[in-house]
Scaffold this motif. Structure first.
Motif, PDB file in Angstrom:
ATOM      1  N   LYS A  48       0.847  -1.196   0.000  1.00 12.11           N
ATOM      2  CA  LYS A  48       0.000   0.000   0.000  1.00 12.11           C
ATOM      3  C   LYS A  48       0.876   1.238   0.000  1.00 12.11           C
ATOM      4  N   GLY A  49       0.381   2.275  -0.653  1.00 13.75           N
ATOM      5  CA  GLY A  49       1.123   3.523  -0.707  1.00 13.75           C
ATOM      6  C   GLY A  49       2.054   3.624  -1.908  1.00 13.75           C
ATOM      7  N   SER A  50       2.141   2.580  -2.696  1.00 16.04           N
ATOM      8  CA  SER A  50       2.995   2.617  -3.879  1.00 16.04           C
ATOM      9  C   SER A  50       2.344   3.478  -4.954  1.00 16.04           C
ATOM     10  N   SER A  51       3.174   4.186  -5.704  1.00 25.60           N
ATOM     11  CA  SER A  51       2.653   4.887  -6.865  1.00 25.60           C
ATOM     12  C   SER A  51       3.177   4.187  -8.106  1.00 25.60           C
ATOM     13  N   LEU A  52       2.352   4.205  -9.128  1.00 30.52           N
ATOM     14  CA  LEU A  52       2.692   3.474 -10.345  1.00 30.52           C
ATOM     15  C   LEU A  52       3.138   4.435 -11.441  1.00 30.52           C
ATOM     16  N   PHE A  53       4.036   3.957 -12.277  1.00 33.51           N
ATOM     17  CA  PHE A  53       4.541   4.707 -13.416  1.00 33.51           C
ATOM     18  C   PHE A  53       4.422   3.818 -14.646  1.00 33.51           C
ATOM     19  N   TYR A  54       3.717   4.301 -15.657  1.00 34.70           N
ATOM     20  CA  TYR A  54       3.470   3.527 -16.874  1.00 34.70           C
ATOM     21  C   TYR A  54       4.209   4.163 -18.045  1.00 34.70           C
ATOM     22  N   THR A  55       4.794   3.347 -18.895  1.00 26.95           N
ATOM     23  CA  THR A  55       5.301   3.877 -20.157  1.00 26.95           C
ATOM     24  C   THR A  55       4.334   3.466 -21.258  1.00 26.95           C
ATOM     25  N   SER A  56       4.324   4.238 -22.308  1.00 25.82           N
ATOM     26  CA  SER A  56       3.631   3.815 -23.522  1.00 25.82           C
ATOM     27  C   SER A  56       4.460   2.714 -24.153  1.00 25.82           C
ATOM     28  N   GLY A  57       3.894   2.083 -25.167  1.00 22.35           N
ATOM     29  CA  GLY A  57       4.682   1.120 -25.910  1.00 22.35           C
ATOM     30  C   GLY A  57       5.812   1.849 -26.617  1.00 22.35           C
ATOM     31  N   LEU A  58       7.033   1.413 -26.370  1.00 19.12           N
ATOM     32  CA  LEU A  58       8.202   2.042 -26.975  1.00 19.12           C
ATOM     33  C   LEU A  58       8.787   1.124 -28.039  1.00 19.12           C
ATOM     34  N   THR A  59       9.295   1.733 -29.106  1.00 15.91           N
ATOM     35  CA  THR A  59       9.943   0.971 -30.170  1.00 15.91           C
ATOM     36  C   THR A  59      11.384   1.454 -30.311  1.00 15.91           C
ATOM     37  N   ALA A  60      12.147   0.749 -31.133  1.00 17.75           N
ATOM     38  CA  ALA A  60      13.572   1.027 -31.288  1.00 17.75           C
ATOM     39  C   ALA A  60      13.825   2.356 -31.970  1.00 17.75           C
ATOM     40  N   SER A  61      14.928   2.967 -31.590  1.00 20.74           N
ATOM     41  CA  SER A  61      15.427   4.147 -32.286  1.00 20.74           C
ATOM     42  C   SER A  61      16.223   3.670 -33.491  1.00 20.74           C
ATOM     43  N   ALA A  62      16.317   4.533 -34.481  1.00 23.76           N
ATOM     44  CA  ALA A  62      17.110   4.200 -35.662  1.00 23.76           C
ATOM     45  C   ALA A  62      18.581   4.084 -35.269  1.00 23.76           C
ATOM     46  N   LEU A  63      19.255   3.090 -35.825  1.00 19.24           N
ATOM     47  CA  LEU A  63      20.684   2.941 -35.594  1.00 19.24           C
ATOM     48  C   LEU A  63      21.457   4.005 -36.369  1.00 19.24           C
ATOM     49  N   SER A  64      20.879   4.406 -37.498  1.00 17.53           N
ATOM     50  CA  SER A  64      21.470   5.446 -38.326  1.00 17.53           C
ATOM     51  C   SER A  64      20.351   6.216 -39.005  1.00 17.53           C
ATOM     52  N   ASP A  65      20.283   7.512 -38.715  1.00 15.25           N
ATOM     53  CA  ASP A  65      19.245   8.339 -39.327  1.00 15.25           C
ATOM     54  C   ASP A  65      19.470   8.532 -40.827  1.00 15.25           C
ATOM     55  N   SER A  66      20.675   8.257 -41.286  1.00 20.03           N
ATOM     56  CA  SER A  66      20.967   8.445 -42.707  1.00 20.03           C
ATOM     57  C   SER A  66      20.368   7.329 -43.567  1.00 20.03           C
ATOM     58  N   LEU A  67      20.013   6.207 -42.935  1.00 19.69           N
ATOM     59  CA  LEU A  67      19.410   5.113 -43.697  1.00 19.69           C
ATOM     60  C   LEU A  67      17.922   5.369 -43.904  1.00 19.69           C
ATOM     61  N   GLU A  68      17.429   5.000 -45.060  1.00 14.98           N
ATOM     62  CA  GLU A  68      16.023   5.204 -45.401  1.00 14.98           C
ATOM     63  C   GLU A  68      15.153   4.149 -44.728  1.00 14.98           C
ATOM     64  N   ASP A  69      13.896   4.531 -44.432  1.00 11.09           N
ATOM     65  CA  ASP A  69      12.947   3.536 -43.938  1.00 11.09           C
ATOM     66  C   ASP A  69      12.833   2.447 -44.992  1.00 11.09           C
ATOM     67  N   GLY A  70      12.759   1.225 -44.544  1.00 10.70           N
ATOM     68  CA  GLY A  70      12.713   0.100 -45.465  1.00 10.70           C
ATOM     69  C   GLY A  70      14.060  -0.592 -45.562  1.00 10.70           C
ATOM     70  N   ASN A  71      15.130   0.121 -45.196  1.00 12.65           N
ATOM     71  CA  ASN A  71      16.456  -0.489 -45.156  1.00 12.65           C
ATOM     72  C   ASN A  71      16.546  -1.270 -43.846  1.00 12.65           C
ATOM     73  N   TYR A  72      16.747  -2.560 -43.949  1.00 15.17           N
ATOM     74  CA  TYR A  72      16.761  -3.448 -42.785  1.00 15.17           C
ATOM     75  C   TYR A  72      17.749  -2.968 -41.722  1.00 15.17           C
ATOM     76  N   GLU A  73      18.871  -2.433 -42.145  1.00 15.07           N
ATOM     77  CA  GLU A  73      19.918  -2.016 -41.200  1.00 15.07           C
ATOM     78  C   GLU A  73      19.551  -0.761 -40.406  1.00 15.07           C
ATOM     79  N   LYS A  74      18.489  -0.080 -40.784  1.00 17.97           N
ATOM     80  CA  LYS A  74      18.107   1.146 -40.067  1.00 17.97           C
ATOM     81  C   LYS A  74      17.763   0.843 -38.606  1.00 17.97           C
ATOM     82  N   TYR A  75      17.058  -0.254 -38.359  1.00 12.02           N
ATOM     83  CA  TYR A  75      16.658  -0.606 -36.994  1.00 12.02           C
ATOM     84  C   TYR A  75      17.281  -1.905 -36.502  1.00 12.02           C
ATOM     85  N   GLY A  76      17.729  -2.761 -37.413  1.00 18.02           N
ATOM     86  CA  GLY A  76      18.341  -4.029 -37.026  1.00 18.02           C
ATOM     87  C   GLY A  76      17.307  -5.115 -36.770  1.00 18.02           C
ATOM     88  N   ASN A  77      17.776  -6.253 -36.277  1.00 17.92           N
ATOM     89  CA  ASN A  77      16.896  -7.389 -36.008  1.00 17.92           C
ATOM     90  C   ASN A  77      16.196  -7.227 -34.656  1.00 17.92           C
TER      91      ASN A  77
END
Length: 167
Positions: A48-77
């Motif tokens: 009792k007395g605990s407070s809760l902290f929720y995150t939204s669903g988070l996804t990966a950041s790009a490994l390299s912003d220079s890569l275009e979406d659709g390039n597998y290496e942008k986010y990795g496996n």
């Protein structure tokens, strides 16, 4: 004085079972219980007395912003994406004065890797085990991991949300 061997054996078995099924992490707010061998806990309880902290669903950041979406290496496996997300969760919690050891519940959504066509639950678990159930963070949150058809961005293969607690 006679001992009833059957009662002693039953008591010992019960004591061993309770010991086996209880995995409480000292210094942690949530009381997490489950078998020692499991990478996740079976139950979580908060005082009792605990407070809760929720995150939204988070996804990966790009490994390299220079890569275009659709390039597998942008986010990795899946494993690489999982590590990115867990690091993002760690930073998000720290901004709120929390640690990964304060996480007691997780929801994880995994879609098939576009390169292999397979759900990489092993890659997800490999990343998870680098952050949870370690010497630095022995906490093993309760968790649901679900395979889904796709995430909003089809080049991302995992989304994670957590619930943490503090007093």
């Amino acid at each position: 004085m006679k001992f009833n061997i059957v009662k002693v054996k039953k008591s010992m078995i019960l004591l061993m079972f309770v010991s086996f099924m209880t995995n409480q992490v000292s210094g942690q707010l949530a009381i997490l219980k489950g078998p020692e061998w499991s990478i996740i806990s079976k139950t979580a309880e908060l005082p009792k007395g605990s407070s809760l902290f929720y995150t939204s669903g988070l996804t990966a950041s790009a490994l390299s912003d220079s890569l275009e979406d659709g390039n597998y290496e942008k986010y990795g496996n899946t494993e690489v994406q999982s590590l990115s997300i867990l690091e993002k969760i760690k930073v998000t919690l720290e901004e709120e004065g929390l640690k990964l050891s304060d996480v007691f519940a997780m929801k994880v959504f995994v879609s098939a890797d576009s390169k292999t066509g397979e759900y990489d639950f092993k890659g997800w678990n490999n990343a998870y085990k680098q952050y949870f159930g370690t010497d630095d963070n022995p906490s093993k949150p309760v968790r649901a991991t679900v395979g889904v058809a796709t995430l909003v961005n089809p080049h991302k293969f995992i989304e994670i949300e957590v619930i943490a607690a503090k007093i």
